[in-house]
Design a protein around this motif. Structure first.
Motif, PDB file in Angstrom:
ATOM      1  N   ARG A   8      -5.082  12.845  -7.737  1.00  0.00           N
ATOM      2  CA  ARG A   8      -4.745  13.609  -6.534  1.00  0.00           C
ATOM      3  C   ARG A   8      -3.583  12.970  -5.795  1.00  0.00           C
ATOM      4  N   GLU A   9      -3.558  11.636  -5.720  1.00  0.00           N
ATOM      5  CA  GLU A   9      -2.458  10.933  -5.057  1.00  0.00           C
ATOM      6  C   GLU A   9      -1.154  11.072  -5.847  1.00  0.00           C
ATOM      7  N   LEU A  10      -1.261  11.098  -7.171  1.00  0.00           N
ATOM      8  CA  LEU A  10      -0.061  11.289  -7.982  1.00  0.00           C
ATOM      9  C   LEU A  10       0.559  12.650  -7.685  1.00  0.00           C
ATOM     10  N   SER A  11      -0.264  13.684  -7.642  1.00  0.00           N
ATOM     11  CA  SER A  11       0.241  15.024  -7.323  1.00  0.00           C
ATOM     12  C   SER A  11       0.872  15.056  -5.939  1.00  0.00           C
ATOM     13  N   ALA A  12       0.255  14.368  -4.985  1.00  0.00           N
ATOM     14  CA  ALA A  12       0.812  14.324  -3.636  1.00  0.00           C
ATOM     15  C   ALA A  12       2.203  13.698  -3.643  1.00  0.00           C
ATOM     16  N   GLY A  16       0.817  -1.205   0.000  1.00  0.00           N
ATOM     17  CA  GLY A  16       0.000   0.000   0.000  1.00  0.00           C
ATOM     18  C   GLY A  16       0.850   1.253   0.000  1.00  0.00           C
ATOM     19  N   GLY A  17       0.254   2.346   0.442  1.00  0.00           N
ATOM     20  CA  GLY A  17       0.950   3.624   0.476  1.00  0.00           C
ATOM     21  C   GLY A  17       1.660   3.861   1.795  1.00  0.00           C
ATOM     22  N   GLY A  18       1.914   5.137   2.084  1.00  0.00           N
ATOM     23  CA  GLY A  18       2.695   5.474   3.262  1.00  0.00           C
ATOM     24  C   GLY A  18       2.051   5.090   4.578  1.00  0.00           C
ATOM     25  N   VAL A  19       0.733   5.168   4.660  1.00  0.00           N
ATOM     26  CA  VAL A  19       0.051   4.820   5.906  1.00  0.00           C
ATOM     27  C   VAL A  19       0.249   3.344   6.220  1.00  0.00           C
ATOM     28  N   ILE A  20       0.011   2.487   5.238  1.00  0.00           N
ATOM     29  CA  ILE A  20       0.197   1.043   5.437  1.00  0.00           C
ATOM     30  C   ILE A  20       1.658   0.732   5.716  1.00  0.00           C
ATOM     31  N   GLY A  21       2.567   1.345   4.989  1.00  0.00           N
ATOM     32  CA  GLY A  21       3.986   1.088   5.196  1.00  0.00           C
ATOM     33  C   GLY A  21       4.453   1.484   6.582  1.00  0.00           C
ATOM     34  N   ASP A  22       4.028   2.674   7.034  1.00  0.00           N
ATOM     35  CA  ASP A  22       4.445   3.150   8.355  1.00  0.00           C
ATOM     36  C   ASP A  22       3.901   2.254   9.466  1.00  0.00           C
ATOM     37  N   MET A  23       2.627   1.888   9.374  1.00  0.00           N
ATOM     38  CA  MET A  23       2.026   1.086  10.441  1.00  0.00           C
ATOM     39  C   MET A  23       2.552  -0.346  10.449  1.00  0.00           C
ATOM     40  N   ARG A  52      13.758  -5.260   2.454  1.00  0.00           N
ATOM     41  CA  ARG A  52      13.747  -4.968   1.027  1.00  0.00           C
ATOM     42  C   ARG A  52      12.601  -3.998   0.734  1.00  0.00           C
ATOM     43  N   VAL A  53      12.795  -3.201  -0.316  1.00  0.00           N
ATOM     44  CA  VAL A  53      11.720  -2.348  -0.841  1.00  0.00           C
ATOM     45  C   VAL A  53      11.531  -2.716  -2.303  1.00  0.00           C
ATOM     46  N   ILE A  54      10.300  -3.068  -2.691  1.00  0.00           N
ATOM     47  CA  ILE A  54      10.012  -3.461  -4.068  1.00  0.00           C
ATOM     48  C   ILE A  54       8.995  -2.478  -4.630  1.00  0.00           C
ATOM     49  N   ALA A  55       9.473  -1.572  -5.463  1.00  0.00           N
ATOM     50  CA  ALA A  55       8.643  -0.504  -6.023  1.00  0.00           C
ATOM     51  C   ALA A  55       8.293  -0.829  -7.471  1.00  0.00           C
ATOM     52  N   ASP A  56       7.105  -1.376  -7.673  1.00  0.00           N
ATOM     53  CA  ASP A  56       6.638  -1.714  -9.013  1.00  0.00           C
ATOM     54  C   ASP A  56       5.944  -0.487  -9.604  1.00  0.00           C
ATOM     55  N   LEU A  57       6.539   0.095 -10.627  1.00  0.00           N
ATOM     56  CA  LEU A  57       6.001   1.311 -11.232  1.00  0.00           C
ATOM     57  C   LEU A  57       4.624   1.095 -11.851  1.00  0.00           C
ATOM     58  N   ASP A  58       4.292  -0.148 -12.173  1.00  0.00           N
ATOM     59  CA  ASP A  58       2.982  -0.414 -12.774  1.00  0.00           C
ATOM     60  C   ASP A  58       1.838  -0.139 -11.812  1.00  0.00           C
ATOM     61  N   THR A  59       2.104  -0.179 -10.506  1.00  0.00           N
ATOM     62  CA  THR A  59       1.037   0.104  -9.549  1.00  0.00           C
ATOM     63  C   THR A  59       0.604   1.564  -9.612  1.00  0.00           C
ATOM     64  N   LEU A  60       1.428   2.419 -10.198  1.00  0.00           N
ATOM     65  CA  LEU A  60       1.061   3.828 -10.319  1.00  0.00           C
ATOM     66  C   LEU A  60      -0.005   4.049 -11.390  1.00  0.00           C
ATOM     67  N   ASP A  61      -0.248   3.041 -12.234  1.00  0.00           N
ATOM     68  CA  ASP A  61      -1.271   3.166 -13.275  1.00  0.00           C
ATOM     69  C   ASP A  61      -2.658   3.359 -12.677  1.00  0.00           C
ATOM     70  N   THR A  62      -2.895   2.806 -11.491  1.00  0.00           N
ATOM     71  CA  THR A  62      -4.219   2.888 -10.870  1.00  0.00           C
ATOM     72  C   THR A  62      -4.305   3.983  -9.813  1.00  0.00           C
ATOM     73  N   LEU A  63      -3.252   4.770  -9.676  1.00  0.00           N
ATOM     74  CA  LEU A  63      -3.211   5.803  -8.649  1.00  0.00           C
ATOM     75  C   LEU A  63      -4.099   6.988  -9.041  1.00  0.00           C
ATOM     76  N   LEU A  68       3.091   6.820  -5.401  1.00  0.00           N
ATOM     77  CA  LEU A  68       4.324   7.529  -5.762  1.00  0.00           C
ATOM     78  C   LEU A  68       5.003   8.069  -4.522  1.00  0.00           C
ATOM     79  N   LEU A  69       4.236   8.622  -3.598  1.00  0.00           N
ATOM     80  CA  LEU A  69       4.819   9.171  -2.383  1.00  0.00           C
ATOM     81  C   LEU A  69       5.560   8.096  -1.598  1.00  0.00           C
ATOM     82  N   ALA A  70       4.960   6.929  -1.484  1.00  0.00           N
ATOM     83  CA  ALA A  70       5.618   5.852  -0.742  1.00  0.00           C
ATOM     84  C   ALA A  70       6.859   5.356  -1.462  1.00  0.00           C
ATOM     85  N   GLN A  71       6.825   5.300  -2.786  1.00  0.00           N
ATOM     86  CA  GLN A  71       7.975   4.784  -3.539  1.00  0.00           C
ATOM     87  C   GLN A  71       9.178   5.707  -3.445  1.00  0.00           C
ATOM     88  N   VAL A  72       8.947   7.013  -3.362  1.00  0.00           N
ATOM     89  CA  VAL A  72      10.081   7.945  -3.361  1.00  0.00           C
ATOM     90  C   VAL A  72      10.480   8.399  -1.963  1.00  0.00           C
TER      91      VAL A  72
END
Length: 373
Positions: A190-194, A117-124, A176-187, A145-149
């Motif tokens: 508003r989340e992309l801008s964030a 998931g995003g930053g909330v899921i990753g942090d918790m 490990r961190v696995i950042a699949d860029l394809d997951t950004l297709d469904t973002l 995108l925010l979580a990946q970067v």
């Protein structure tokens, strides 16, 4: 940090690997397309009988089945926990749901947690991994995108408190961190801008050349061009890896990664978590921090104009909410960078270089008044 040139990056179809150098806590960030379905991405995972995937009700329908398939080759038992979606749920209640799942399902101290998931899921998930049985391994699988970067890299884990963002947490690195860029297709847009807010910050604090590249390629990023996204994600992670490798626990240099965050966290806490996205608050916070840099005489007025133009083009708010000057100051005094009640800000003193500084309350009040709707 001194400015460093942006290297030529591999195309999105060729996964790149960035190392976080932290001795026995070192790990790799994998960036590329198709990683969820790539056997190579999941090699050499920690051995265990059980894995727990923590996701949310938005992301799980999109990517959970593919992650389960990938992990089925490595773990006999795969448990799943889907949490509510949103910053408002980054709290003790959700954290306890993760711990409850681990205990009630008989997960032992070798169980591997996967944050999908995003930053909330990753942090918790990272925080739960840090405290369950005094520490179990976890893997970040960021889908925003925010979580990946940013949030998936560097080992900051936390939940929010009504008086301050990320005030309860631990430094605990993933394996490990696995950042699949394809997951950004469904973002959502508003989340992309964030997410772009966290990319933009790396230019002023560490790489003037990268800031220019973002300006030139922002339209491609907004259009989700894979080559542009691969470049942006990799360069952002390279900069963060360099900083974290020198200052894992934010005793000095790592604080520069919080450019815009002192104002931004005050906006999030003041409005109530979830009203603005984290990246939206950071974008607006960077405008305020740029303004303060100018008012202190550290940067010319043209810098503020440049930052406002770029942040606005990214679809981020330029004006903060009217919480009241005293409320902003009150919230910023409980920021983690404050010392002895004195607010300290990450400010730009040369393009590509940031430093921590205090500023008179009266000057900060002028900045707030000038940059709130």
């Amino acid at each position: 940090m001194n400015s460093v040139s942006s290297p030529q990056l591999a195309p999105a179809s060729s996964p790149s690997r960035i190392s976080i150098a932290l001795a026995e806590r070192s790990y790799e960030i994998l960036i590329g397309s198709g990683l969820l379905d790539s056997a190579d991405a999941w090699r050499d995972l920690p051995r265990a009988d059980c894995a727990l995937i923590v996701s949310n009700v938005t992301v799980a329908p999109l990517y959970l089945a593919r992650l389960q398939t990938a992990l089925s080759q490595h773990y006999r038992r795969i448990e799943v926990l889907n949490l509510p979606d949103g910053e408002a749920y980054k709290d003790w209640t959700s954290l306890n749901l993760i711990i409850d799942a681990l205990l009630s399902r008989g997960c032992d101290r070798k169980t591997v947690l996967f944050a999908l998931g995003g930053g909330v899921i990753g942090d918790m998930t990272g925080f739960a991994a840090a405290v369950y049985m005094r520490g179990v391994p976890f893997v970040q699988v960021p889908t925003t995108l925010l979580a990946q970067v940013d949030s998936s890299v560097g080992g900051k884990t936390a939940i929010n408190h009504p008086l301050g963002k990320n005030m309860v947490g631990a430094f605990y690195q993933p394996v490990r961190v696995i950042a699949d860029l394809d997951t950004l297709d469904t973002l959502p847009a508003r989340e992309l801008s964030a997410g772009l807010a966290e990319i933009i910050k790396y230019g002023p604090i560490a790489d003037a050349g990268f800031l220019g590249w973002i300006e030139q390629n922002l339209d491609a990023l907004l259009a989700r061009d894979k080559a542009a996204l691969a470049h942006a994600v990799q360069r952002s992670c390279e900069i963060k890896a360099l900083v974290v490798g020198q200052d894992e626990r934010e005793q000095g240099l790592r604080a520069i990664l919080n450019f815009g965050h002192t104002f931004g966290h005050a906006i999030e806490a003041g409005l109530g978590y979830g009203e603005w996205l984290h990246g939206e608050a950071v974008g607006c916070g960077m405008v305020m921090a740029s303004d303060l840099s100018v008012r202190l005489g550290l940067m010319p007025a043209e810098f503020l104009t440049r930052m406002r133009r770029l942040i606005g083009r990214a679809g981020l708010p330029l004006l903060g909410p009217r919480l009241g000057v005293q409320r902003y100051l009150e919230l910023m005094r409980v920021d983690k960078k404050a010392e002895g009640g004195e607010i300290r800000f990450v400010l730009i003193d040369a393009l590509g270089h940031a430093s921590m500084r205090a500023a008179p309350d009266a000057l900060v009040a002028e900045v707030i008044a000038a940059n709130c709707a």
